[in-house]
Design an enzyme around this catalytic site. Structure first.
Site, short mmCIF file in Angstrom:
data_model
loop_
_atom_site.label_atom_id
_atom_site.label_comp_id
_atom_site.label_asym_id
_atom_site.label_seq_id
_atom_site.Cartn_x
_atom_site.Cartn_y
_atom_site.Cartn_z
N ASP A 1 64.08 -22.68 73.19
CA ASP A 1 63.17 -22.10 72.37
C ASP A 1 63.31 -22.26 71.03
OD1 ASP A 1 62.13 -19.64 71.08
OD2 ASP A 1 61.89 -18.55 73.02
N HIS B 1 60.50 -13.95 75.79
CA HIS B 1 60.64 -15.23 75.76
C HIS B 1 61.36 -16.01 76.66
CE1 HIS B 1 60.06 -15.93 71.16
NE2 HIS B 1 59.41 -14.84 71.31
C1 U2F Z 1 56.24 -11.17 72.11
O1 U2F Z 1 55.31 -10.87 72.99
P1 U2F Z 1 55.26 -9.96 74.17
O2 U2F Z 1 56.39 -10.29 75.19
O3 U2F Z 1 55.14 -8.55 74.09
O4 U2F Z 1 53.95 -10.55 74.62
P2 U2F Z 1 53.30 -11.52 75.57
O5 U2F Z 1 53.52 -12.82 74.92
O6 U2F Z 1 52.07 -11.29 75.76
O7 U2F Z 1 54.13 -11.62 76.63
C2 U2F Z 1 54.29 -10.83 77.89
C3 U2F Z 1 54.73 -11.08 79.20
O8 U2F Z 1 55.06 -10.19 79.75
C4 U2F Z 1 54.41 -9.92 81.02
C5 U2F Z 1 52.92 -10.57 80.76
C6 U2F Z 1 53.45 -11.89 79.61
O9 U2F Z 1 53.49 -12.82 80.43
O10 U2F Z 1 52.40 -11.24 81.62
N1 U2F Z 1 53.99 -8.78 81.58
C7 U2F Z 1 53.83 -8.33 82.79
O11 U2F Z 1 53.66 -9.30 83.46
N2 U2F Z 1 53.56 -7.09 83.22
C8 U2F Z 1 53.84 -6.04 82.20
O12 U2F Z 1 53.68 -4.92 82.98
C9 U2F Z 1 54.03 -6.34 81.06
C10 U2F Z 1 53.99 -7.64 80.48
C11 U2F Z 1 55.84 -11.08 70.57
F1 U2F Z 1 55.45 -9.54 70.77
C12 U2F Z 1 54.55 -11.48 70.64
O13 U2F Z 1 53.61 -11.41 69.34
C13 U2F Z 1 54.63 -13.13 70.78
O14 U2F Z 1 53.27 -13.78 70.86
C14 U2F Z 1 55.34 -13.44 72.07
C15 U2F Z 1 55.87 -14.99 72.26
O15 U2F Z 1 56.41 -15.22 73.29
O16 U2F Z 1 56.46 -12.80 72.21
#
Ligand code: U2F
Length: 460
Positions: free
Chosen positions: A115, A19
């Protein structure tokens, strides 16, 4: 908080999962677009150092927010309890205190961009623009969750929910939710039980109460035209002054250099176009060990090269010899972190196996890459459903149908080499072009972001 001669925008992070980086992207973009405003990025002391790294606009400052965990206890506190303590402290005056700190020295905070999870911002006495980082339709579902749960029978008739879910019933009577099934809802099922479920339910309850009543505007991580008209209309109706300004990571002024310390981009260079499967389940979700091994075997069985971003604590769960074999014939690269947005824009990447977090969906779309979605919790099932049924650039697995090696191999092969993959890639590229348009000089996100900055600067 005393008188102020100019706008001071406090951008308040929720300092867990991914986030905060998403909020930082918004903070950097606002600071760049409004050089005469002060922008304070507010997050916990343990998270701030990584956000301070790299060049920042001169008017962007960093301010600490209490973690709620006593000194020295952070590492020993379970993740769910850290979230709970943090929220309790922020609700009990921690956020107000941080805003006072930000305003000390005469420049009082004139507006909070926070947020949406930090909905106590509604109570701090200055206008609050809520920033929603997840799939926008999940926010719609949270806002009507009371009625929804009554209708589908959670209270006293939980079996009815399970039955509706197994029938695949769609939520046709709810504006904006008609293309989703009961089982896709963020609060259905047992997939994230226990303490987290309890804490997140309280959090979303407050969000549902405060956003419609108290937010001055709601910025969503989407661009105009992404959703069909009925969903856009429902979002516009449910959310005060709804501003699609995303994808946030493409906002002007956000681009910090990607961390490619594991050499992912160099590894991709020189591989044939659309030949590599990229695998990543975001920052929170983890596959159960059995499924992780099935996924690994399935990838191996395709014979296609793969790049896998997997948190190191799971590496020991992979099948014996898996990485040695991949290294020996240079067919796979396993890393603890990949510069995902850049990886997905690399021409060699042809398929994205993902948890369908909203960031992942937008990055896959912006890279023009078809996706295989294996949702875990929260908004992910709705996101996966939209990828498969609204935008048709990927396939969604239901979270109660575990990965098997055969399923993975067939699905990955079909995206990389099959007719289905060709069609999905064509759809992904149409969406990619729309993302580019959204940030053009007259693009929808450009326009909405301009409105957002005007709104923030109007409060003095
Ligand atoms: C929660 O989500 P997450 O943090 O698991 O997943 P994403 O919304 O897909 O965001 C992950 C970010 O981490 C980055 C990637 C994303 O921008 O580019 N990243 C990366 O650059 N390299 C890596 O090896 C691993 C990740 C939740 F679980 C979701 O259901 C929600 O939709 C989200 C909302 O913010 O938050």
């Amino acid at each position: 908080m005393g008188g102020s001669p100019h706008p001071h925008v406090a951008v308040v992070a929720f300092p867990f999962s991914s986030h905060a980086p998403k909020l930082l992207a918004v903070a950097r973009a606002v600071a760049s677009a409004a050089p005469s405003a002060t922008v304070s990025f507010v997050s916990t002391a343990d998270t701030l150092p990584r956000f301070k790294a790299g060049a920042a606009p001169a008017n962007l400052r960093f301010v600490e927010l209490a973690s709620g965990v006593g000194d020295g206890d952070l590492a020993g506190t379970p993740p769910w309890r850290r979230v709970e303590l943090f929220l309790e402290a922020a609700e009990a005056g921690g956020l107000k205190q941080a805003l006072e700190t930000a305003g000390a020295g005469g420049t009082r905070v004139t507006c909070v961009v926070g947020d949406t999870f930090m909905s106590m911002a509604a109570e701090v006495g200055v206008p609050w623009v809520a920033v929603w980082t997840g799939g926008p339709t999940a926010l719609l579902a949270h806002i009507v969750s009371d009625t929804l749960l009554q209708d589908i029978g959670e209270h006293g008739a939980y079996a009815a929910v399970a039955e509706a879910a197994s029938r695949g019933d769609e939520l046709v009577t709810y504006p904006g939710l008609g293309r989703y099934r009961v089982r896709d809802l963020p609060f259905i099922g047992t997939r994230h039980g226990g303490e987290f479920r309890r804490i997140m339910s309280q959090l979303f309850r407050r969000v549902a109460q405060r956003v419609p009543r108290a937010a001055t505007a709601v910025a969503i991580n989407a661009f105009p035209g992404l959703f069909p008209p009925d969903i856009s209309a429902a979002l516009a109706k449910a959310l005060p002054n709804c501003l699609p300004i995303g994808p946030y990571f493409l906002l002007p002024g956000t681009c910090a250099a990607a961390d490619d310390s594991h050499g992912c981009l160099a590894w991709l260079d020189g591989r044939p176009a659309c030949s590599v499967a990229y695998v990543c389940f975001g920052t929170v979700a983890s596959l159960p060990p059995d499924e992780l091994r099935e996924l690994a075997s399935g990838l191996e069985a395709t014979g296609a090269p793969f790049l896998w971003s997997l948190r190191e604590d799971s590496w020991s769960l992979l099948p014996p010899g898996f990485m040695d074999r991949a290294k020996a014939n240079n067919s796979g690269l396993l890393v603890p972190w990949a510069p995902q947005a850049a990886v997905l824009r690399h021409p060699a990447v042809g398929a994205f196996v993902t948890h369908s977090g909203w960031g992942a969906v937008l990055e896959g779309m912006s890279g023009g890459v078809p996706m295989l979605c294996r949702p875990f919790f929260g908004d992910q099932a709705m996101n996966a459903r939209a990828v498969e049924h609204l935008w048709c650039f990927g396939k969604a697995f239901d979270d109660d149908k575990p990965f098997t090696s055969g399923i993975v191999a067939e699905a990955v092969k079909s995206l990389l080499d099959g007719e289905e993959g060709i069609q999905m890639r064509a759809r992904a590229r149409e969406l990619q072009a729309k993302v580019v348009d959204a940030f053009g000089p007259d693009g929808g996100s450009t326009d909405n972001f301009r409105k957002l900055v005007e709104l923030l600067c109007a409060h003095e």
